[in-house]
Scaffold this motif. Structure first.
Motif, PDB file in Angstrom:
ATOM      1  N   LYS A  43       0.862  -1.253  -0.058  1.00 17.39           N
ATOM      2  CA  LYS A  43       0.050  -0.162  -0.004  1.00 17.39           C
ATOM      3  C   LYS A  43       0.876   1.249   0.024  1.00 17.39           C
ATOM      4  N   GLU A  44       0.158   2.521  -0.238  1.00 21.22           N
ATOM      5  CA  GLU A  44       0.890   3.639  -0.409  1.00 21.22           C
ATOM      6  C   GLU A  44       1.034   4.121   1.108  1.00 21.22           C
ATOM      7  N   ARG A  45       2.117   4.957   1.340  1.00 17.55           N
ATOM      8  CA  ARG A  45       2.362   5.636   2.819  1.00 17.55           C
ATOM      9  C   ARG A  45       1.127   6.369   2.900  1.00 17.55           C
ATOM     10  N   GLU A  46       0.606   6.504   4.272  1.00 22.29           N
ATOM     11  CA  GLU A  46      -0.478   7.303   4.448  1.00 22.29           C
ATOM     12  C   GLU A  46      -0.356   8.064   5.797  1.00 22.29           C
ATOM     13  N   PHE A  47      -0.998   9.077   5.876  1.00 19.09           N
ATOM     14  CA  PHE A  47      -1.083  10.058   7.187  1.00 19.09           C
ATOM     15  C   PHE A  47      -1.613   9.248   8.329  1.00 19.09           C
ATOM     16  N   VAL A  48      -1.039   9.467   9.772  1.00 19.42           N
ATOM     17  CA  VAL A  48      -1.713   8.958  10.752  1.00 19.42           C
ATOM     18  C   VAL A  48      -2.086  10.151  11.655  1.00 19.42           C
ATOM     19  N   ALA A  49      -0.936  10.789  11.985  1.00 22.66           N
ATOM     20  CA  ALA A  49      -1.366  11.921  13.221  1.00 22.66           C
ATOM     21  C   ALA A  49      -0.203  12.960  12.925  1.00 22.66           C
TER      22      ALA A  49
END
Length: 124
Positions: A43-49
């Motif tokens: 998966k692509e890197r995604e924002f968490v916080a």
């Protein structure tokens, strides 16, 4: 430019907790916005916080709300991500990133510095 190093990842069971740390060096991290991102296999890197300079301006991805808590200790030049009630879908490499501007925290290309990542694996 600030250098970042994540730690605290590991293998845990569903429902467990982990606290990730992002230690900064080279520059005073209190002048930077710091965010956490993650990349799951395939998966692509995604924002968490994200957390602002003074500990305010905190935002979470929907997947993190209610389970993850971001905080910072500027005296220690460290930002934390407390992750509770972990789920198998939280399995990913977690990265911290830093930038000066408080705008567009979820836009990865705007970040000046990235850590090398720490692996979090949650078994169900």
């Amino acid at each position: 430019q600030v250098q970042l190093a994540e730690s605290g990842g590991g293998l845990v069971q569903a429902g467990d907790s982990l606290r990730l740390s992002c230690a900064a060096s080279g520059r005073i991290v209190s002048t930077y916005v710091v965010s956490w991102f993650r990349q799951a296999p395939g998966k692509e890197r995604e924002f968490v916080a994200t957390i602002g300079w003074s500990g305010g301006s905190i935002r979470y991805a929907d997947s993190a709300k209610g389970r993850f808590t971001v905080s910072r200790d500027n005296a220690k030049n460290t930002v934390y991500l407390q992750m509770d009630d972990l789920k198998s879908e939280d399995t990913a490499v977690y990265y911290c990133a830093a930038k000066k501007s408080a705008l567009a925290a979820i836009v990865q290309s705007l970040y000046e510095s990235w850590g090398q990542g720490t692996q979090v694996t949650v078994s169900s």
